[in-house]
Design a protein around this motif. Structure first.
Motif: not given
Lengths: 789, 236
Positions: A516-519, A532-535
């Motif tokens: 998960p990018y936001d782990t 990483l981001q939700a881009s």
């Protein structure tokens, strides 16, 4: 004996303490640099020799289609030197009761006849019986396995016992002690029996006439094309760095460290000789005048003092060189055990002895020559008129010191310190260098420790369970439903993929981690770009080793990434720094969308509810116990503490050496200070007599010299700390690049404890260096002191 | 090495001046000295402190060079020699006896003599030890040959220094206050040695403060403020 030599020898023996001190410093320095030279001569080639003589594979391919390959025909290809199907499977082995480690199982074609990726019999059978295995000797250091052992091996949900019938030595593998694997070797039949896997799905081969990775890659591409035409789809392509042991970096670090610090120690010892010769010449200036007056030419007088330097060098060499050879071999042995290879160099090249002797004799002469030439060039008249310190060295003004609010005693001590500015400068510079290096050693150690701590703290999970296969999350969690002390579990995925850049072709199976990018279970040290981001577009981040492997791709550019045969155009958004193999990170959802529509997982990150160390260890044990009866096919189970320990084991030897060598340098510089102080006091014996004649008590004289010594120590510490700052930054950068690769430095870290130790040790040395000669000075009677010449 | 026609004396000073520049200004140590000393003379040079005695001696031994003028010794213009040749010439031609003996403290008495011979290399190696012992016998301290200087009395050390000065058989012996650190009895003994050496053909020049009446000098040269103010010759 030649009379000039006799004079040189007699002069040195007149002050045995001082002579011994200088010889000791030179011995330490020459011993240090000699050990390095000897161990370098051994290690430089032996590790590589150990590795290359195993004929390691240039290329490792895996495919399920190798049944379509005729190995005999393949071996006949003109570019192929040798080839073999050497299978590899990852299982788990019980090394101690209830303690398990990952186990690499190599399926070997023919134990009696192979000339690729060779290993050697150490004990027991050379060829394992069917159903039994050989283990690599280094594994015995992390287990109680031996010939005759019957350890449990876990294969998926199966538990079997596999007897150990032999121990072998495989120098091409990274040492089990550091990477916490057990390497085992079985025949093909046993391989299938243990692992349940089909054999001959891993092809290793060596190419002829290649030296660089690019050449190997180019040749491999042709082979892959041919395989493709045969309908052989290759899953992974791995091209290790050719002819370089996996732990060469450790050795390079050690050798670099040894080389630089050891040479410095020796240089300082030689500078000490030069200082002493300056002092002797100063003390004997009237003797020099007399020698010239009674018929000695400049060259004849010079010969006497050159003989002195040679005597220093010769005596030091006689003591230090055998010690250096012994300790050089001992250190090489230590490194060999640590990295698991054999010392092959039994006889040192003669040139090494030549270098050692030349260093021991020539370097002190070279460094002393300016002082000697200056000393013997004095005119007879000036020499005979010299009675010690000339009045004009003080200058005509009272100086800045007189304006300071110091007592007369302090003022005298301070001004005395400034009398022989050149000698003071050399003493302070040498001591400061010792302080700087000692301090730098601690700072680099701190930088590594901070890195390790950050590494450890960056991972917020406590136990990681990695499966060999990807399965549904629900299925993966079943065995752990009754395990206590679990706060939560996060699932990641991982595998192999390929990245194609414009400059080089495939990555040969670089590691892909989908998470998960936001782990919040891990944080990375981003050194370029971002995480990483939700881009909305497909992003990847790689670590520094991956970047180096891929020829340093540009952050912000798009690169095609091949995962399981599917091509994905991903934007490289950042590069992170970590002590890991080369890896690429991608958001799990994007990964699933591309290649994993069923959302399978293969990595479970457990977070403990109670993070007490013992509770976490208990959690790991509970997880292991939960796995045992399950049908999960486990690759490994690792706690963060174990992971940190593995990393630490890689670096520990370096950390130890840093501090040891730094201390060596400090000791040499302290000896230098002691010698210089002793000379200073000796030169001023008559002055001491005059002071006592006019009312100074022995205690006053003593305290004056101790203050002088402390002034030098404090000046050295201040200068040393200033020098240590840029030196530490450079050293951290250097070791960072060596250990992490790709020019990545360790961040500078200031070691407060190191500073405290440096301060304390230096002040103690300074106090001792002045105290001991000062006590000798006050032991001489006033009458003797005044009459002293 | 420049040789000149020295028919006027074995040692000759011609218009020799020496001055020193310092922060305090110029100091004239010697002023236009004209002096001639014959071979085999026993000469005393006397004068108060600062009269130029030591400077004159330094000119004589080549330890220092004149600011002006010429110093010729045994047909050699000493002031023209470079340092290297001067050292060898001095070792072979002039034996120097210092006020404070200046023996090498870490060598034995006989080794001090051997060193002097080794530096100048005019005495064959095979003969050196025998010669050294003979000289020590001559000066009366052969029993102390293997002792270090610190073990000897002042008088014995000075005898050793004289023996060293004679090691290379120089024709000239120069002594700077040789009895300055000795008691009167020892001083007389040392002075007698010099008389003996003159008798054997050496030219002996002594700078001294001592009472001259006890010694048979052929000549007494008096210096004052850098100039020769007295030159008594043919003394009984």
């Amino acid at each position: 004996m030649n009379i000039k030599l006799k004079k040189a020898l007699s002069d040195l023996l007149t002050y045995p303490g001082r002579t011994a001190l200088v010889i000791l410093a030179l011995v330490i320095g020459l011993w240090g640099v000699g050990s390095i030279l000897v161990s370098y001569a051994i290690l430089k080639s032996d590790l590589n020799e150990n590795y290359t003589r195993t004929h390691p594979a240039h290329v490792i391919l895996t495919s399920k289609d190798f049944d379509r390959l005729d190995l005999t025909d393949f071996r006949k290809r003109p570019e192929i030197e040798s080839a073999e199907f050497r299978d590899l499977s990852f299982q788990r082995i019980e090394v101690y009761p209830d303690q398990w480690l990952p186990m690499w199982v190599f399926g070997v074609e023919d134990f009696n006849n192979f000339n690729l990726a060779q290993f050697y019999k150490e004990e027991g059978n050379k060829v394992p019986d069917v159903g039994s295995m050989l283990i690599e000797r280094n594994g015995q250091l992390v287990s109680d396995l031996k010939v005759g052992s019957l350890p449990r091996v876990r294969v998926g949900s199966k538990m079997i016992e596999v007897p150990v019938t032999g121990i072998n030595f495989d120098p091409a593998q990274a040492p089990a002690t550091q990477d916490a694997f057990i390497y085992t070797y079985v025949d093909k039949k046993t391989y299938t029996e243990i692992t349940g896997e089909v054999v001959n799905q891993r092809l290793i081969f060596r190419l002829k006439n290649v030296t660089t990775k690019q050449e190997i890659q180019a040749a491999t591409n042709i082979i892959l094309d041919d395989f493709s035409s045969l309908g052989i789809r290759v899953d992974t392509v791995n091209i290790p760095k050719p002819d370089e042991h996996p732990h060469q970096f450790q050795l390079n670090t050690l050798l670099a460290l040894q080389g630089s610090i050891g040479f410095l120690a020796f240089l300082m010892g030689a500078v000490l000789v030069s200082q002493l010769m300056s002092a002797i010449l100063a003390q004997q200036v009237r003797q020099i005048g007399v020698l010239k007056a009674i018929g000695g030419s400049r060259w004849q007088v010079l010969k006497i003092y050159l003989a002195m330097v040679l005597l220093f060098g010769a005596v030091s060499s006689i003591i230090a060189i055998p010690l250096a050879v012994m300790s050089g071999y001992a250190f090489a042995d230590f490194v060999a055990v640590t990295i698991n290879f054999e010392i092959l160099t039994t006889t040192l090249p003669v040139v090494i002895y030549f270098y050692l002797i030349a260093a021991g004799l020539l370097l002190p002469i070279l460094l002393s020559l300016p002082a000697l030439l200056k000393g013997v060039n004095i005119s007879v008249q000036d020499a005979l008129a010299d009675y010690g310190i000339r009045q004009d060295t003080y200058g005509n003004e009272a100086g800045l010191a007189a304006k300071l609010p110091l007592s007369n005693r302090m003022l005298l001590a301070f001004r005395n310190t400034m009398r022989r500015k050149r000698r003071l400068g050399i003493t302070v510079a040498t001591m400061a260098l010792g302080v700087a290096i000692f301090s730098t050693g601690f700072n680099v150690r701190e930088a590594i420790a901070v890195f390790l701590a950050e590494n450890r703290d960056s991972m917020k999970y406590d136990v990681q369970v990695v499966l060999k296969n990807q399965i549904l999350l629900e299925q993966a969690l079943v065995p752990f439903s009754s395990v206590n002390n679990i706060s939560r579990v996060e699932a990641w995925n991982g595998g192999r993929g390929r990245l194609q850049t414009g400059r080089i072709s495939t990555t040969n199976g670089i590691g892909i981690v989908a998470l998960p990018y936001d782990t919040d279970l891990a944080t990375w040290d981003v050194i370029e770009g971002r995480w990483l981001q939700a881009s909305g577009e497909t992003e990847i981040v790689m670590n520094q080793l991956a970047a180096e492997t891929l020829g340093n791709p540009t952050v912000g550019e798009y690169y095609p990434i091949d995962i399981k045969g599917k091509l994905l155009n991903a934007k490289l958004v950042g590069i992170v720094k970590e002590f890991e193999i080369a890896k690429i990170y991608i958001d799990k959802d994007q990964y699933d969308a591309l290649v994993n529509p069923e959302h399978l997982v293969n990595s479970l990150m457990f977070v403990a509810a109670d993070k007490d160390y013992r509770q976490v260890i208990a959690l790991k044990k509970d997880i292991e116990n939960a796995i045992a009866p399950s049908d999960l096919d486990i690759l490994y189970v690792l706690s963060q503490a174990e992971r940190a320990e593995i990393i630490f084991n890689h670096l520990n030897i370096i950390l130890i050496l840093i501090v040891f060598l730094s201390l060596l340098v400090l000791v040499v510089s302290a000896l230098g200070m002691a010698s210089a102080t002793g000379i200073n006091i000796m030169e001023r014996t008559r002055e001491i007599g005059v002071l006592r004649a006019i009312g100074a008590t022995p205690k006053m004289i003593y305290s004056m010299f101790v203050i002088e010594g402390m002034v030098v120590s404090i000046a050295s510490i201040l200068l040393g700390i200033i020098i240590a700052w840029p030196l530490s930054i450079l050293a951290s950068a250097f070791f960072g690049d060596l250990i992490l690769g790709n020019g990545i430095p360790f961040d500078f870290a200031f070691s407060y404890s190191g500073f405290g130790i440096t301060l304390t040790v230096t002040l103690i040395f300074g106090w001792l260096a002045s105290r001991i000669p000062a006590r000798r000075a006050i032991a001489v009677s006033t009458r003797e002191a005044i009459a002293y010449e | 090495m420049k040789n000149s026609n020295n028919s006027n004396g074995f040692i000759q000073f011609k218009q020799v001046s020496k001055w020193f520049e310092s922060a305090a200004g110029r100091f004239d140590a010697l002023k236009n000295i004209d002096l001639s000393i014959g071979q085999g003379e026993h000469v005393a040079i006397v004068g108060k402190s600062g009269s130029g005695k030591s400077t004159l001696l330094n000119m004589l031994t080549g330890i220092d060079h004149p600011s002006q003028g010429m110093v010729t010794i045994n047909a050699t213009e000493v002031h023209t020699l470079d340092e290297s040749r001067l050292a060898t010439w001095r070792g072979a031609n002039i034996g120097i006896v210092f006020q404070f003996f200046q023996l090498i403290p870490t060598l034995s008495i006989v080794e001090n003599l051997l060193l002097a011979m080794d530096l100048v290399n005019v005495i064959p190696k095979k003969e050196r030890r025998q010669r050294a012992e003979a000289l020590l016998l001559q000066v009366g301290i052969v029993s102390h040959a293997s002792k270090l200087p610190a073990s000897l009395s002042g008088g014995e050390q000075q005898r050793a220094a004289i023996a060293r000065a004679l090691a290379n058989n120089p024709p000239i012996l120069v002594a700077d206050e040789p009895t300055g650190n000795l008691d009167s009895k020892t001083a007389i003994a040392v002075q007698s040695l010099f008389v003996e050496l003159v008798g054997s053909g050496k030219t002996v020049i002594v700078v001294t403060h001592e009472n001259l009446s006890d010694t048979k000098y052929d000549r007494i040269i008096t210096l004052n403020d850098g100039a020769v103010v007295g030159d008594k010759k043919d003394l009984p």
